[in-house]
Scaffold this motif. Structure first.
Motif, short mmCIF file in Angstrom:
data_model
loop_
_atom_site.label_atom_id
_atom_site.label_comp_id
_atom_site.label_asym_id
_atom_site.label_seq_id
_atom_site.Cartn_x
_atom_site.Cartn_y
_atom_site.Cartn_z
N GLY A 147 93.35 -9.66 29.10
CA GLY A 147 93.14 -8.79 27.95
C GLY A 147 93.05 -7.33 28.39
N GLU A 148 92.99 -6.44 27.43
CA GLU A 148 92.91 -5.02 27.73
C GLU A 148 91.66 -4.41 27.12
N VAL A 149 91.23 -3.30 27.69
CA VAL A 149 90.02 -2.62 27.22
C VAL A 149 90.41 -1.67 26.08
N TRP A 150 90.48 -2.20 24.88
CA TRP A 150 91.09 -1.47 23.78
C TRP A 150 90.29 -0.27 23.31
N PHE A 151 88.97 -0.36 23.32
CA PHE A 151 88.18 0.80 22.92
C PHE A 151 88.42 1.95 23.90
#
Length: 303
Positions: A147-151
């Motif tokens: 996953g990615e660190v969207w914030f």
């Protein structure tokens, strides 16, 4: 409060005091980087000494499906850190420690027109927390399978101000990699800076997921505020100096209170005090009372 702002300044300088990047380039990767700093301060800032709790939380969610054991270990460490900071301080972190909170207060001092915002706008931080901090990092896998660190990737203004812009200035080669995401984040940062100039603690009130987390602990933390009705003259000064625009005493220990202590230091009768206790003050913490509203009600009754 000059004393509080000075403490904020010292903490902001200390947590961003690594100067090795000027000689070696890159970011600090020493032992302190394994420690979770309580406030919002970007991990990737070239001068940052410690890690950001929101960044850790997003990485935990991003690796939970692919590396569950690693995610659980990181999650337990983060949980312990947040419980320690939250139960000890609550949103004292926001009022006295967080560097980005200090930056907002400095922007607000600029002599420009000020605006008020509807209270209901504060629910936006719940959306950011559940969607960008928890939901997308867990649900949406990137090209690497994680996953990615969207914030951090598309919203965090602290990351843009403390890491994105400085990195481009220090490493000119990175400028060739600038794309839509960077320009979008600069736009977000610009809007939040403008909002902070016009409205006190703009980001804290409306967007900050970390303040939301610490707010959960406000009624449970060791240090809480107490109001004495017998000595209160209902002058309303405490509400006038509150940067979070709270009703006092009804919201004196609510999740929105940043423990700046403006109300305590401004009260002419010393009716507000800071107490160390884990006991819930049922008679106070749960009462929907505003000193200003009570004063106005008394005036209407007298007339």
């Amino acid at each position: 409060m000059k004393k509080r702002n000075f403490i904020q300044f010292l903490i902001a300088v200390w947590v961003n005091s690594y100067l090795g990047f000027l000689l070696k380039g890159g970011i600090y990767t020493g032992r302190l980087k394994n420690i979770c700093f309580p406030g919002l301060n970007c991990y990737s800032c070239p001068a940052a000494l410690m890690a950001c709790p929101l960044g850790i939380l997003q990485h935990v969610m991003a690796t939970l499906r692919t590396l569950p054991e690693v995610a659980v270990r990181g999650g337990l460490y983060l949980l312990g850190s947040l419980l320690f900071y939250g139960l000890l301080l609550g949103r004292f972190v926001c009022g006295w420690i967080c560097p980005f909170g200090f930056i907002q207060e400095m922007f607000y001092r600029l002599p420009l027109p000020k605006i008020s915002l509807p209270r209901r706008a504060r629910v936006l931080k719940w959306g950011l927390f559940f969607i960008l901090v928890l939901g997308l990092p867990f649900l949406h896998k990137g090209a690497t399978g994680y996953g990615e660190v969207w914030f951090c990737r598309i919203f965090c203004p602290a990351g843009t101000l403390e890491a994105g812009v400085p990195s481009l200035l220090l490493v000119p080669q990175l400028r060739a990699l600038i794309g839509f995401i960077f320009y979008w984040k600069v736009l977000v940062l610009t809007l939040i800076v403008v909002g902070s100039v016009l409205h006190l603690r703009f980001f804290c009130k409306i967007f900050c997921p970390l303040g939301l987390i610490y707010g959960i602990f406000n009624k449970l933390s060791l240090f809480r505020l107490r109001w004495e009705e017998d000595s209160c003259i209902f002058c309303g000064i405490c509400e006038n100096v509150c940067p979070m625009e709270l009703k006092i005493p009804g919201e004196i220990n609510s999740g929105e209170c940043i423990r700046c202590l403006n109300c305590l230091s401004s009260c002419p009768t010393h009716s507000i005090s800071l107490k160390a206790s884990f006991r819930l003050e049922t008679g106070l913490d749960l009462m929907p009372l505003s000193v200003a509203e009570k004063r106005h009600a008394s005036r209407r009754k007298d007339s």
